[in-house]
Structure formats: structure tokens, C-alpha cells
Design a protein around this motif. Structure first.
Motif, PDB file in Angstrom:
ATOM      1  N   ILE A   7       9.695   8.488 -11.370  1.00 16.28           N
ATOM      2  CA  ILE A   7      10.221   7.132 -11.221  1.00 16.28           C
ATOM      3  C   ILE A   7      10.071   6.813  -9.735  1.00 16.28           C
ATOM      4  CG2 ILE A   7      12.240   5.646 -11.503  1.00 16.28           C
ATOM      5  CD1 ILE A   7      13.114   7.746 -13.701  1.00 16.28           C
ATOM      6  N   TYR A   8       9.014   6.115  -9.404  1.00 15.35           N
ATOM      7  CA  TYR A   8       8.679   5.923  -7.993  1.00 15.35           C
ATOM      8  C   TYR A   8       9.744   5.066  -7.303  1.00 15.35           C
ATOM      9  CZ  TYR A   8       6.141   5.024  -3.752  1.00 15.35           C
ATOM     10  OH  TYR A   8       5.799   4.960  -2.436  1.00 15.35           O
ATOM     11  N   PRO A   9      10.386   5.595  -6.261  1.00 15.74           N
ATOM     12  CA  PRO A   9      11.540   4.891  -5.690  1.00 15.74           C
ATOM     13  C   PRO A   9      11.194   3.946  -4.533  1.00 15.74           C
ATOM     14  CG  PRO A   9      11.442   7.133  -4.848  1.00 15.74           C
ATOM     15  CD  PRO A   9      10.210   6.948  -5.696  1.00 15.74           C
ATOM     16  N   GLY A  10       9.959   3.511  -4.455  1.00 15.17           N
ATOM     17  CA  GLY A  10       9.629   2.488  -3.453  1.00 15.17           C
ATOM     18  C   GLY A  10       9.545   3.022  -2.035  1.00 15.17           C
ATOM     19  N   LEU A  11       9.159   4.296  -1.910  1.00 20.45           N
ATOM     20  CA  LEU A  11       9.119   4.926  -0.580  1.00 20.45           C
ATOM     21  C   LEU A  11       8.269   4.147   0.425  1.00 20.45           C
ATOM     22  CD1 LEU A  11       8.508   8.573  -1.866  1.00 20.45           C
ATOM     23  CD2 LEU A  11      10.680   7.610  -1.049  1.00 20.45           C
ATOM     24  N   CYS A  12       7.207   3.531  -0.048  1.00 19.43           N
ATOM     25  CA  CYS A  12       6.261   2.858   0.856  1.00 19.43           C
ATOM     26  C   CYS A  12       6.410   1.340   0.837  1.00 19.43           C
ATOM     27  CB  CYS A  12       4.830   3.208   0.454  1.00 19.43           C
ATOM     28  SG  CYS A  12       4.436   4.946   0.667  1.00 19.43           S
ATOM     29  N   SER A  13       7.484   0.847   0.259  1.00 26.97           N
ATOM     30  CA  SER A  13       7.554  -0.598   0.002  1.00 26.97           C
ATOM     31  C   SER A  13       7.603  -1.458   1.266  1.00 26.97           C
ATOM     32  CB  SER A  13       8.738  -0.931  -0.916  1.00 26.97           C
ATOM     33  OG  SER A  13       9.929  -0.511  -0.309  1.00 26.97           O
ATOM     34  N   PRO A  30       0.836  -1.209   0.000  1.00 26.26           N
ATOM     35  CA  PRO A  30       0.000   0.000   0.000  1.00 26.26           C
ATOM     36  C   PRO A  30       0.871   1.259   0.000  1.00 26.26           C
ATOM     37  CG  PRO A  30       0.080  -0.960   2.207  1.00 26.26           C
ATOM     38  CD  PRO A  30       0.954  -1.818   1.342  1.00 26.26           C
ATOM     39  N   CYS A  31       0.611   2.127  -0.946  1.00 32.88           N
ATOM     40  CA  CYS A  31       1.372   3.373  -1.062  1.00 32.88           C
ATOM     41  C   CYS A  31       0.467   4.523  -0.643  1.00 32.88           C
ATOM     42  CB  CYS A  31       1.848   3.561  -2.497  1.00 32.88           C
ATOM     43  SG  CYS A  31       2.518   5.203  -2.829  1.00 32.88           S
ATOM     44  N   THR A  32       0.916   5.267   0.351  1.00 34.32           N
ATOM     45  CA  THR A  32       0.108   6.374   0.879  1.00 34.32           C
ATOM     46  C   THR A  32       0.603   7.728   0.367  1.00 34.32           C
ATOM     47  OG1 THR A  32       1.503   6.344   2.832  1.00 34.32           O
ATOM     48  CG2 THR A  32      -0.564   5.127   2.967  1.00 34.32           C
ATOM     49  N   CYS A  33       1.563   7.706  -0.543  1.00 35.43           N
ATOM     50  CA  CYS A  33       2.075   8.977  -1.070  1.00 35.43           C
ATOM     51  C   CYS A  33       0.972   9.690  -1.853  1.00 35.43           C
ATOM     52  CB  CYS A  33       3.237   8.734  -2.033  1.00 35.43           C
ATOM     53  SG  CYS A  33       4.628   7.892  -1.288  1.00 35.43           S
ATOM     54  N   SER A  34       0.831  10.966  -1.621  1.00 35.57           N
ATOM     55  CA  SER A  34      -0.122  11.725  -2.429  1.00 35.57           C
ATOM     56  C   SER A  34       0.610  12.231  -3.677  1.00 35.57           C
ATOM     57  CB  SER A  34      -0.661  12.903  -1.632  1.00 35.57           C
ATOM     58  OG  SER A  34       0.402  13.809  -1.367  1.00 35.57           O
TER      59      SER A  34
HETATM   60 ZN   LIG Z   1       4.244   5.726  -1.405  1.00 31.45          ZN
END
Ligand SMILES: [Zn+2]
Length: 295
Positions: free
Chosen positions: A124-130, A99-103
Motif C-alpha cells: 500500500i504505497y504511502p506516498g513517499l515521493c508525493s 515522479p516516484c524514485t522508490c525501487s
Molecule cells: Zn516513491
């Protein structure tokens, strides 16, 4: 026994059929018929926020007026949520999604500060929420992203005759397969449906070329067969934009026009003889069927 050719035409009901989508319908249809195959119509109405009331029926009336005959019932993506949900579960059991919570706003801010790189396809989404766990959030608070490997996904296009490849990690990053608003992403829906309908050959506009590597990856994760792909050139407006409903393409209506059909064949490089545009639609189809060559 050789596998039967199964092609499809998959319009989005965001407006009526226009010349650009008629080109894709004609090419996919003639290619399927040439291979004694089947041709299916799928209404890609997965993005419910973009659907326009009445557009799906309007598209079907246009196709009927032009004499297209589809095999099997029309598949509506809006009726397929259970299947997409099952695919999501399969991916979840493999530990591939999170689940990715990034807005969008926070990603935009990070990109502006150079914390996130931007490529040709956007952030290029770097997997912040991985490392997030599903149990810690409510579904309305996250989008679902799929982890991508540092690996090239490529294919040789049957029409363009060239090899297209993307390194999903470097070019795109983990991508969204279910949006925060609960709608499934096009990339997941199209892969699940192509497999469900046993599509062997995809003939579509080149605007979807960039999506293909993501679809190849999802097919691999879900253990689906990989269809062959051919991407058609797009009809452009005078300013170079893709001819589309958004750029004011004309509705082709529900009265068939031999001249428009011949113009589409000409655009597809078929070299129709002069005068064919004044002939009956049946004769245009006959000429097209006898001379069709995806080039
Ligand atoms: Zn995220």
C-alpha cells in the motif's frame, strides 16, 4: 436515441488464444450481438516486454477460424503511446501525478520492516515521493504515480450482481500509471482506450475485478464516461490456478472445434443441448445467438 452498445475483446498477445480467453471472447461477442451492438477487438500489447512474437496474429487467426466478426479495425495499444502521453499530461496539469524514485527493492525492504503495509493487492504505497517535482529528475529515473483520494470507488457488476468497492488510499495507495522503463501501465492504457473506442460495456474475466476501481478513478480524473462491467468466472487448472498461457493452457489453434465452443457455452452456464457438440460450428453459433443469456 439510446446509445449503441459497444463491447470489446481485449487479449494480450503473450501467447496464443486458449480456452480461458475464448470464453471471454464468446461472452463479450454474444452479449454485444444480443444488444444489436458492435464488438471490437483490441490487442493489449502495452506491456511490450511480455509480448510474444507472432502471438497477436495467432490470436486473430483463431478468432477468424471460430467465425468471430469484429467491427472496425483492431486497435493495438503499442500504437497508442501518444494518446497515453496526452492523458498523462492532463493528469499532470491537475497536479495529480508525481515522479516516484522508490525501487522495488527499497519498497520490499520497507514492507519487511513494517514501515509499509501490505494489502491484498500488494504494497500500500504511502506516498513517499508525493512531494517530488518532475523537473528534479530524469524520466528514466522514476515511475509516475497518481495520487488517490481517501474515497471508495465501487460499482455493481452486471453479472456478479454485487457491489465491489475499494478505498484506493487504504487498499492500494498511489498507483503507477507509467513505469520507470517508460512503458505505460495497463490501468491507464485500458481506460484511455475504452474511452477512445466508446466502449459502453466491458465483459471480461474476474481476474480484472480488482483493477476496476482504479479504472473508475482514472475515468473520473480524465472526465471519461463510465462503462458497465460484467466479470466472468475463470477456468481454473486442477491446482486451482487460473488457466492461462503461464499455466500451460492449450493453444486452440486455427481450426474451429464445435465441441470446444459448446464446452465454453456450458462453462458460461448456457446449458447447450446434448449433441450440439457434434453439430456444425454455424449451428452452434445459431443456437448460442438464440439462447444467449449472460447469467
Ligand atoms: Zn516513491
Amino acid at each position: 436515441m439510446a446509445q449503441i452498445y459497444r463491447g470489446r475483446f481485449a487479449p494480450s498477445p503473450t501467447g496464443p488464444l486458449h480456452k480461458g480467453s475464448l470464453v471471454a471472447a464468446i461472452a463479450s461477442y454474444l452479449e454485444a450481438r444480443k444488444h444489436n451492438g458492435q464488438w471490437l477487438v483490441r490487442m493489449e500489447d502495452v506491456d511490450e516486454r511480455r509480448n510474444v512474437d507472432g502471438a497477436a496474429d495467432c490470436i486473430l487467426r483463431s478468432l477468424e477460424a471460430y467465425g468471430f466478426e469484429w467491427d472496425e479495425d483492431i486497435l493495438y495499444q503499442s500504437h497508442r503511446k501518444q494518446a497515453y502521453s496526452q492523458a498523462l499530461d492532463t493528469l499532470r496539469h491537475q497536479g495529480l501525478i508525481y515522479p516516484c524514485t522508490c525501487s522495488r527493492k527499497s519498497l520490499r525492504a520497507k514492507a519487511a520492516q513494517g514501515e509499509i503495509l501490505t494489502g491484498q493487492l500488494g504494497y500500500i504505497y504511502p506516498g513517499l515521493c508525493s512531494d517530488n517535482h518532475f523537473s528534479d529528475f530524469k524520466p528514466a529515473d522514476y515511475a509516475v504515480r497518481i495520487k488517490v483520494p481517501e474515497e471508495n470507488f465501487g460499482f455493481t457488476d452486471e453479472l456478479l450482481k454485487h457491489h465491489s468497492t475499494q478505498n484506493l488510499k487504504h487498499d492500494l495507495g498511489d498507483f503507477i500509471i507509467r513505469r520507470r522503463d517508460g512503458l505505460f501501465a495497463y490501468q491507464l492504457a485500458v481506460v484511455v482506450d475504452d474511452a477512445y473506442q466508446n466502449i459502453t460495456h466491458v465483459v471480461r474475466g474476474v481476474d480484472l475485478l480488482d483493477s476496476t476501481p482504479r479504472q473508475l478513478y482514472l475515468q473520473q480524473c480524465l472526465n471519461y464516461p463510465r462503462p458497465a462491467y460484467a466479470h466472468l468466472p475463470l477456468i481454473l487448472c486442477e491446482n486451482g490456478d487460473k488457466l492461462s498461457k503461464q499455466t500451460g493452457a492449450q493453444d486452440i489453434g486455427d481450426k474451429a472445434d464445435s465441441a470446444l465452443m459448446v464446452a465454453c457455452l456450458d462453462f458460461l452456464g448456457q446449458k447447450p443441448p446434448s449433441g450440439l457438440e457434434k453439430d456444425t460450428l454455424a449451428n452452434v453459433w445459431q443456437w448460442a445467438g438464440e439462447n444467449w443469456n449472460l447469467i
